[in-house]
Design an enzyme around this catalytic site. Structure first.
Site, PDB file in Angstrom:
ATOM      1  N   ILE A  17     -22.401  -2.717 -55.096  1.00  0.00           N
ATOM      2  CA  ILE A  17     -22.112  -1.340 -55.513  1.00  0.00           C
ATOM      3  C   ILE A  17     -20.835  -1.283 -56.361  1.00  0.00           C
ATOM      4  O   ILE A  17     -20.775  -0.580 -57.379  1.00  0.00           O
ATOM      5  CB  ILE A  17     -21.959  -0.423 -54.268  1.00  0.00           C
ATOM      6  CG1 ILE A  17     -23.189  -0.521 -53.348  1.00  0.00           C
ATOM      7  CG2 ILE A  17     -21.730   1.017 -54.700  1.00  0.00           C
ATOM      8  CD1 ILE A  17     -22.986   0.085 -51.965  1.00  0.00           C
ATOM      9  N   GLY A  18     -19.814  -2.048 -55.954  1.00  0.00           N
ATOM     10  CA  GLY A  18     -18.531  -2.011 -56.661  1.00  0.00           C
ATOM     11  C   GLY A  18     -18.648  -2.505 -58.092  1.00  0.00           C
ATOM     12  O   GLY A  18     -18.068  -1.916 -59.014  1.00  0.00           O
ATOM     13  N   TYR A 156     -18.210  -3.125 -37.233  1.00  0.00           N
ATOM     14  CA  TYR A 156     -18.225  -2.616 -38.611  1.00  0.00           C
ATOM     15  C   TYR A 156     -17.983  -1.096 -38.647  1.00  0.00           C
ATOM     16  O   TYR A 156     -17.120  -0.610 -39.388  1.00  0.00           O
ATOM     17  CB  TYR A 156     -19.585  -2.960 -39.219  1.00  0.00           C
ATOM     18  CG  TYR A 156     -19.874  -2.358 -40.574  1.00  0.00           C
ATOM     19  CD1 TYR A 156     -19.171  -2.749 -41.697  1.00  0.00           C
ATOM     20  CD2 TYR A 156     -20.891  -1.402 -40.726  1.00  0.00           C
ATOM     21  CE1 TYR A 156     -19.462  -2.212 -42.947  1.00  0.00           C
ATOM     22  CE2 TYR A 156     -21.188  -0.871 -41.967  1.00  0.00           C
ATOM     23  CZ  TYR A 156     -20.465  -1.264 -43.073  1.00  0.00           C
ATOM     24  OH  TYR A 156     -20.761  -0.728 -44.308  1.00  0.00           O
TER      25      TYR A 156
END
Ligand SMILES: NC(=O)c1ccc[n+]([C@@H]2O[C@H](COP(=O)([O-])OP(=O)(O)OC[C@H]3O[C@@H](n4cnc5c(N)ncnc54)[C@H](OP(=O)(O)O)[C@@H]3O)[C@@H](O)[C@H]2O)c1
Length: 266
Positions: A17-18, A156
């Protein structure tokens, strides 16, 4: 060119995504600072942006290393007179049942090291610049799974929830000084991260390209949150009837995992 003249720092920009968001933000005119550990992958993203006529700088850094994070923050501040947006997107996920984590406190420590402390350290280093400028926007890449009770990701999700809470407090305290934030609650996205769990091959997911549009919206429009409808409804359900939602969702998740495993086997 909605972001013309702006500098956007994106962590976790070497893949997924980045990396996609970095390319899109550069196309909107921003200078993009790309941070992650893998230097070659970062260089590919940087070169792709420059070839398309954009402007990007790559910084290879392990953000779970405090000294390295301080050093890269100092370098960013020295090399860029203006930093408008920080996207805390770098992250790691661990999918492990609590019963198999009883002697694995280090799972909780290493998710916090990158997902929480790395992001907090970098944010705090940039706050003085945001205050000096009179503006600064912080974006958090979080998960829809913090909006509803989800099993198997306790390490997480706790780290993501901690970062959301830190960022909310930052805005509550310094909003009047121009510091704003957006939390992005991604659903499942097809990337290296989700690819690490074989049964997720059978799950419908957002593409990294589409997910990157969520980050672009966070950077350009600066809403308080970007969420899916199911995520927003999950939050509403948890606010109104937390006991019922927690109880009803448990067998649903067990069934979902069994059905995904069967589809992958078949
Ligand atoms: N994929 C999903 O289903 C999903 C769902 C909800 C939220 N998210 C969140 O979206 C964000 C992006 O994930 P993704 O799906 O695009 O996965 P990804 O492709 O695995 O990206 C993770 C990024 O974080 C970087 N990173 C990991 N550890 C790092 C460290 N110690 N120091 C610096 N950078 C580090 C990785 O780069 P290096 O390995 O080069 O360091 C990589 O660029 C994450 O925060 C994730 O939690 C993802």
């Amino acid at each position: 060119m909605k972001l013309s003249g702006q500098t956007v720092v994106i962590t976790g920009a070497s893949s997924g995504i980045g990396a996609e968001a970095a390319r899109k933000v550069a196309r909107l005119g921003a200078t993009v600072c790309l941070l992650a550990r893998r230097a070659d992958e970062l260089e590919d993203v940087r070169a792709c942006i420059e070839t398309a006529g954009g402007s990007a700088y790559a910084y290879a850094v392990d953000l779970s290393d405090a000294a390295a994070t301080d050093a890269v923050a100092a370098q960013l501040l020295a090399e860029h007179a203006r930093i408008d947006v920080l996207v805390n997107n770098a992250g790691r996920s661990i999918r492990r049942p609590v019963k198999e984590s009883l002697d694995r406190v280090h799972d909780y420590e290493r998710t916090m090291a990158i997902n929480y402390f790395g992001a907090v350290r970098l944010t705090l280093a940039l706050v003085p610049r945001f205050l000096e400028q009179g503006h600064g926007h912080v974006v958090v890449s979080s998960s829809m799974s913090t909006q509803v009770p989800i099993p198997l990701f306790s390490a997480y999700l706790a780290s993501k929830a901690a970062l959301e809470s830190f960022t909310r407090s930052l805005t509550a305290e310094l909003g009047h000084d121009g510091i704003t934030s957006t939390t992005v609650y991604f659903p499942m996205v097809r990337t290296e991260m989700s690819g690490a769990t074989p049964i997720y091959q059978a799950m419908p997911m957002l593409s990294a390209d589409k997910a990157a549009n969520w980050l672009v919206k966070a950077i350009v429009d600066k809403p308080t949150r970007v969420t899916s409808l199911p995520g927003a409804m999950g939050e509403l359900g948890m606010a109104a009837l937390p006991g019922v939602v927690t109880k009803v969702s448990q067998p649903l998740f067990r069934r979902m995992d069994k059905s995904l495993a069967k589809r992958v086997r078949d």
